[in-house]
Motif scaffolding. Structure first.
Motif: not given
Lengths: 81, 96
Positions: B12-20, B22-25, B43-48, B91-94
């Motif tokens: 199962v992908p980690e939650p941050l995978e969802l943010v990954r 979203c890159v370029d979106e 760009a993003y990092d683990s701190h968001l 919260l981050v949402s595409p």
């Protein structure tokens, strides 16, 4: 060494495993409430949800679709809709 | 036989995978203090911590002078590029 001693949180892991892909309620410290299908959660309590709805005063105020919620904002996560 | 695999990778992908993903979106980011950003995630990092381009910031201001009548004003600001400190992210949402 059994897996329980290696990972004292494995009981939590079982709980999370049991609620993954089900509808959960995520309450934030701000008072905001989100319902959605739990994709996954990590050790920071970062949460990813499918079909995420934001609820205020018992009404859906916003449909987010997929959403990532940063763990530091999370007060609790409840199983069931 | 005695060797048991420890730390098996989860499928199962980690939650941050969802943010990954979203890159370029274009994403909507909900921030503390009734603020929202809509922009392209560079760009993003683990701190968001986030780098967003072509950003529209919306600030929600609730005027509740009368207790019953609660009106919400919004202020919008445009930015070419923003670096957002992760600790203000809720919260981050595409966008679909």
């Amino acid at each position: 060494m059994d897996s329980e001693t290696q990972n004292p949180r494995s009981g939590m892991g079982d709980f999370i495993e049991s609620i993954r892909d089900t509808t959960v309620m995520v309450k934030l410290y701000s008072g905001a409430v989100y319902y959605g299908e739990l994709q996954n959660i990590d050790g920071y309590m970062n949460v990813s949800l499918n079909e995420c709805r934001e609820i205020r005063n018992g009404k859906v105020v916003r449909n987010w679709g997929e959403a990532f919620i940063r763990g530091n904002n999370v007060s609790y996560i409840g199983a069931g809709s | 036989m005695a060797d048991v695999e420890v730390g098996v990778a989860t499928e199962v992908p980690e939650p941050l995978e969802l943010v990954r993903l979203c890159v370029d979106e274009v994403v909507i980011v909900k921030l503390r203090g009734d603020r929202e950003l809509k922009g392209r995630l560079h760009a993003y990092d683990s701190h968001l911590n986030l780098v967003l381009g072509d950003v529209e910031e919306t600030i929600y201001i609730v005027d509740d002078e009368d207790e019953d009548v609660e009106s919400v004003r919004t202020i919008k600001k445009q930015s070419e590029m923003l670096f957002v400190r992760g600790d203000s992210v809720v919260l981050v949402s595409p966008t679909r």
